[in-house]
Design a protein around this motif. Structure first.
Motif: not given
Length: 311
Positions: A156-158, A290-292, A297-299
């Motif tokens: 999802l991401g780092r 795609e969004r996280l 401001h998504s996290l």
């Protein structure tokens, strides 16, 4: 299935009034159609067709049976359509396990709920390792490596950890520049609620291998108090960058010694391996990937209590 094949042969023959034409439509010989019809007649003990050298016509029993067969095939088509819609449209309950830090994902999860109102999210927040399959989860989000061969995974991401404190705190205590400097500061530490152990700060080791973390001033099993205490100038905290992004951008917290923080972490979503991935899981995985991390401001800290998670 053999019975359905015979029924289909009968219906085609009845509608075309020809064994030969029915065979061509089904990719069979006319004799194969005749044998299928004969098996039905023998099974039911009635004659379904009047046969001649040129044509076949339905008997009264055959006409009645044809109407029944049409209803059967209509029901089969309706069932196939319902199953197709179930497989193609995301709906139903989706049971997700997230680390305690997953509370910071609530803006993205809320956006998912608005985008897919037919999916019911069942969220379980815990810092313990869960057995995805045995505990009945559709998917889990965790940090760290994926080691279960029964699971599919997607990154999802780092994120990185940062050492942060308030401007007032550093004005009073001084800005640490070396690992040794941390010994004169106050540490705001995360404690795992499931084990009671303190989370180690991912700092580069000193040359002599000594621990570099400062003396502990306070501990918390969730992130929000650590962020608040750091904002109030009560010490230094080591926090995920996405948890304090807004505070750092606003100058409420200052990041120090970034070169001393030695590693980054990966958020992954994992789900049971299956040839037929249900639409609700596929949509959830794609949406989170795609969004996280795409929206700054998504996290962020939600208005409710939050906490750090573990792998």
């Amino acid at each position: 299935m053999d019975n359905l094949g015979s029924l289909n042969a009968f219906v085609q023959a009845a509608e075309t009034r020809s064994f030969t034409t029915a065979g061509k439509q089904l990719g069979l010989s006319s004799s194969a159609i005749g044998k299928a019809v004969a098996r039905l007649e023998e099974r039911f003990g009635v004659r379904l067709f009047h046969r001649s050298t040129r044509t076949v016509t339905l008997t009264p029993e055959g006409a009645l049976f044809l109407e029944r067969c049409r209803r059967i095939f209509c029901e089969i088509e309706a069932a196939e359509l319902e199953l197709s819609q179930t497989l193609s449209e995301p709906r139903g309950k989706l049971r997700i396990s997230l680390p305690l830090v997953g509370m910071l994902m609530m803006p993205t999860l809320s956006a998912f709920m608005r985008a897919y109102p037919d999916i019911e999210l069942d969220l379980d927040f815990t810092d313990r390792l869960v057995d995805v399959i045995d505990e009945g989860f559709d998917a889990v989000i965790r940090t760290g490596k994926a080691s279960d061969s029964r699971l599919m995974t997607r990154v999802l991401g780092r994120f990185r950890f940062k050492l942060v404190g308030s401007p007032d705190y550093f004005a009073e205590r001084g800005v640490p520049e070396t690992l040794a400097d941390l010994s004169t500061h106050r540490g705001l530490r995360h404690r795992y609620p499931s084990t009671g152990k303190l989370e180690e700060w991912p700092l580069a080791a000193r040359r002599n291998g000594a621990v570099s973390e400062p003396p502990t001033a306070a501990t918390s099993s969730i992130i929000e108090p650590l962020v608040y205490m750091a904002e109030q100038g009560l010490g230094i905290a080591c926090l995920p960058d996405f948890a304090i992004r807004e505070q750092v951008e606003a100058g409420i917290l200052i990041s120090v010694m970034e070169d001393a923080v030695r590693n980054s972490c990966i958020f992954r979503v994992l789900w049971p391996s299956s040839r037929q991935l249900s639409p609700k899981i596929r949509i959830f995985v794609d949406f989170m990937a795609e969004r996280l991390f795409s929206d700054p401001h998504s996290l962020r800290l939600a208005s409710v209590r939050t906490g750090p998670g573990s792998a």
